[in-house]
Design a protein around this motif. Structure first.
Motif, PDB file in Angstrom:
ATOM      1  N   UNK A 124       0.831  -1.202   0.000  1.00 55.29           N
ATOM      2  CA  UNK A 124       0.000   0.000   0.000  1.00 55.29           C
ATOM      3  C   UNK A 124       0.867   1.255   0.000  1.00 55.29           C
ATOM      4  N   UNK A 125       1.941   1.239   0.802  1.00 54.57           N
ATOM      5  CA  UNK A 125       2.835   2.386   0.833  1.00 54.57           C
ATOM      6  C   UNK A 125       3.540   2.588  -0.504  1.00 54.57           C
ATOM      7  N   UNK A 126       3.940   1.462  -1.126  1.00 52.00           N
ATOM      8  CA  UNK A 126       4.586   1.550  -2.436  1.00 52.00           C
ATOM      9  C   UNK A 126       3.627   2.124  -3.468  1.00 52.00           C
ATOM     10  N   UNK A 127       2.377   1.678  -3.411  1.00 55.96           N
ATOM     11  CA  UNK A 127       1.365   2.191  -4.329  1.00 55.96           C
ATOM     12  C   UNK A 127       1.142   3.667  -4.134  1.00 55.96           C
ATOM     13  N   UNK A 128       1.101   4.104  -2.871  1.00 54.94           N
ATOM     14  CA  UNK A 128       0.936   5.520  -2.569  1.00 54.94           C
ATOM     15  C   UNK A 128       2.119   6.311  -3.092  1.00 54.94           C
ATOM     16  N   UNK A 129       3.324   5.744  -2.946  1.00 53.95           N
ATOM     17  CA  UNK A 129       4.528   6.414  -3.431  1.00 53.95           C
ATOM     18  C   UNK A 129       4.485   6.579  -4.937  1.00 53.95           C
ATOM     19  N   UNK A 130       3.995   5.538  -5.634  1.00 57.17           N
ATOM     20  CA  UNK A 130       3.898   5.622  -7.094  1.00 57.17           C
ATOM     21  C   UNK A 130       2.886   6.678  -7.506  1.00 57.17           C
ATOM     22  N   UNK A 131       1.781   6.792  -6.758  1.00 56.68           N
ATOM     23  CA  UNK A 131       0.781   7.808  -7.064  1.00 56.68           C
ATOM     24  C   UNK A 131       1.362   9.205  -6.877  1.00 56.68           C
ATOM     25  N   UNK A 132       2.155   9.378  -5.790  1.00 58.29           N
ATOM     26  CA  UNK A 132       2.787  10.664  -5.534  1.00 58.29           C
ATOM     27  C   UNK A 132       3.754  11.002  -6.647  1.00 58.29           C
ATOM     28  N   UNK A 133       4.554   9.984  -7.080  1.00 55.67           N
ATOM     29  CA  UNK A 133       5.514  10.213  -8.158  1.00 55.67           C
ATOM     30  C   UNK A 133       4.791  10.580  -9.444  1.00 55.67           C
ATOM     31  N   UNK A 134       3.677   9.873  -9.734  1.00 55.73           N
ATOM     32  CA  UNK A 134       2.923  10.138 -10.955  1.00 55.73           C
ATOM     33  C   UNK A 134       2.349  11.541 -10.945  1.00 55.73           C
ATOM     34  N   UNK A 135       1.926  11.989  -9.757  1.00 54.55           N
ATOM     35  CA  UNK A 135       1.358  13.327  -9.645  1.00 54.55           C
ATOM     36  C   UNK A 135       2.428  14.402  -9.763  1.00 54.55           C
ATOM     37  N   UNK A 136       3.685  14.038  -9.535  1.00 51.32           N
ATOM     38  CA  UNK A 136       4.769  15.006  -9.523  1.00 51.32           C
ATOM     39  C   UNK A 136       5.419  15.171 -10.893  1.00 51.32           C
ATOM     40  N   UNK A 173       8.070   6.723 -21.402  1.00 56.08           N
ATOM     41  CA  UNK A 173       8.998   6.815 -20.256  1.00 56.08           C
ATOM     42  C   UNK A 173       9.415   8.251 -19.975  1.00 56.08           C
ATOM     43  N   UNK A 174       8.960   9.193 -20.807  1.00 53.48           N
ATOM     44  CA  UNK A 174       9.320  10.597 -20.639  1.00 53.48           C
ATOM     45  C   UNK A 174       8.817  11.116 -19.295  1.00 53.48           C
ATOM     46  N   UNK A 175       9.690  11.753 -18.528  1.00 55.07           N
ATOM     47  CA  UNK A 175       9.336  12.300 -17.227  1.00 55.07           C
ATOM     48  C   UNK A 175       9.813  13.748 -17.132  1.00 55.07           C
ATOM     49  N   UNK A 176       8.860  14.653 -16.969  1.00 53.26           N
ATOM     50  CA  UNK A 176       9.167  16.065 -16.776  1.00 53.26           C
ATOM     51  C   UNK A 176       8.491  16.524 -15.487  1.00 53.26           C
ATOM     52  N   UNK A 177       9.102  17.478 -14.820  1.00 53.73           N
ATOM     53  CA  UNK A 177       8.553  17.958 -13.550  1.00 53.73           C
ATOM     54  C   UNK A 177       7.137  18.488 -13.749  1.00 53.73           C
ATOM     55  N   UNK A 235       7.988  27.187 -11.379  1.00 57.23           N
ATOM     56  CA  UNK A 235       9.156  27.142 -10.491  1.00 57.23           C
ATOM     57  C   UNK A 235      10.214  26.158 -10.956  1.00 57.23           C
ATOM     58  N   UNK A 236       9.814  25.151 -11.737  1.00 62.08           N
ATOM     59  CA  UNK A 236      10.770  24.190 -12.306  1.00 62.08           C
ATOM     60  C   UNK A 236      10.622  24.218 -13.829  1.00 62.08           C
ATOM     61  N   UNK A 237      11.159  25.244 -14.491  1.00 60.82           N
ATOM     62  CA  UNK A 237      10.899  25.438 -15.927  1.00 60.82           C
ATOM     63  C   UNK A 237      11.551  24.363 -16.800  1.00 60.82           C
ATOM     64  N   UNK A 238      10.882  24.074 -17.908  1.00 62.94           N
ATOM     65  CA  UNK A 238      11.403  23.157 -18.928  1.00 62.94           C
ATOM     66  C   UNK A 238      10.679  23.430 -20.241  1.00 62.94           C
ATOM     67  N   UNK A 239      11.245  22.924 -21.325  1.00 65.63           N
ATOM     68  CA  UNK A 239      10.622  23.028 -22.646  1.00 65.63           C
ATOM     69  C   UNK A 239      10.842  21.726 -23.395  1.00 65.63           C
ATOM     70  N   UNK A 240       9.891  21.400 -24.257  1.00 67.54           N
ATOM     71  CA  UNK A 240      10.011  20.209 -25.085  1.00 67.54           C
ATOM     72  C   UNK A 240       9.351  20.494 -26.427  1.00 67.54           C
ATOM     73  N   UNK A 241       9.898  19.921 -27.492  1.00 61.19           N
ATOM     74  CA  UNK A 241       9.368  20.111 -28.844  1.00 61.19           C
ATOM     75  C   UNK A 241       8.542  18.883 -29.219  1.00 61.19           C
TER      76      UNK A 241
END
Length: 250
Positions: free
Chosen positions: A23-35, A77-81, A110-116
């Motif tokens: 359950x904690x791992x699942x919660x952690x994955x949800x937090x990561x996905x939201x981030x 697999x692309x991950x951006x803030x 606050x965490x700027x990025x750009x992608x084409x």
């Protein structure tokens, strides 16, 4: 402490780990996905931007046609803030949202990025195509051409949208049935041929003189050709103003 008590305590710890750790791992994955900003979010914002851009472009240009927006699939697999402000979009290329396009999606938070993000905008319009095999130098008639829907974003050589842009003009190279007729395939047909008897008009605000002549060149409407004055034998430059009719400036 008895061995039985020790056993039950260890068993209880294992049971807790078995229940709560996933359950904690699942919660952690949800937090990561939201981030993070997911690829699908980038695709959605790009599609929305292009849909609006194409609609605005068609209205501004008064172009009749239908369109489809196709956004290239991004690496899952692309991950951006995760952006804490609304994503901004800008057409990077080309100047108009037709054909192969690239959209710059940016986070200015606050965490700027750009992608084409690459995409394809299909714009379908009615354009002139050959209705039968056509030979080079043939003068086009209404039976030679017709209108058909094509994706104009793929027509790098250009296209024609009105039948009168082709009918009556000469084809500079042959064409096959259903092939798009491009502007560089069309030239004005000669309406005066070398050796034709023509009327030469010379006029200004005060006088208007007409005399017989002979064309020394082929000429299309508006072109300058050499014409011989039959009476004087003199050759002059004249502009073709109609079939069998040329005009000399005075």
């Amino acid at each position: 402490m008895s061995e039985q008590t020790t056993f039950f305590r260890r068993f209880g710890k294992l049971l807790c780990n078995a229940i709560f750790l996933p359950a904690l791992l699942g919660l952690s994955q949800l937090v990561d996905a939201a981030a993070v900003t997911r690829p699908q979010q980038l695709i959605d914002v790009t599609r929305d931007f292009l849909e609006q851009s194409v609609t605005d472009y068609l209205q501004r240009s008064q172009i009749q046609g239908r369109h489809e927006v196709e956004v290239t699939r991004l690496d899952p697999r692309l991950r951006l803030a995760q952006c804490d402000t609304p994503l901004s979009t800008r057409l990077e290329s080309p100047a108009q949202p037709v054909g192969r396009t690239t959209v710059r999606v940016s986070c200015e938070g606050s965490s700027p990025w750009s992608i084409f993000v690459p995409a394809q905008v299909h714009l379908y319009r009615e354009v002139i195509v050959a209705s039968r095999p056509l030979k080079r130098d043939s003068v086009l008639s209404a039976a030679d051409v017709t209108l058909a829907e094509r994706d104009v974003g793929l027509l790098n050589q250009g296209y024609l949208t009105e039948l009168d842009q082709a009918v009556g003009n000469k084809l500079t190279r042959g064409s096959q049935p259903h092939q798009v007729i491009t502007p560089n395939q069309i030239s004005l047909a000669e309406i005066v041929r070398k050796g034709d008897q023509v009327v030469i008009t010379a006029k200004n605000a005060a006088i208007n003189v007409r005399m017989p002549g002979e064309a020394m060149d082929d000429g299309a409407l508006g072109e300058q050709i050499r014409v011989k004055n039959v009476r004087s034998g003199r050759t002059v430059k004249a502009r073709v103003v109609g079939a069998g009719h040329v005009e000399v400036a005075m």
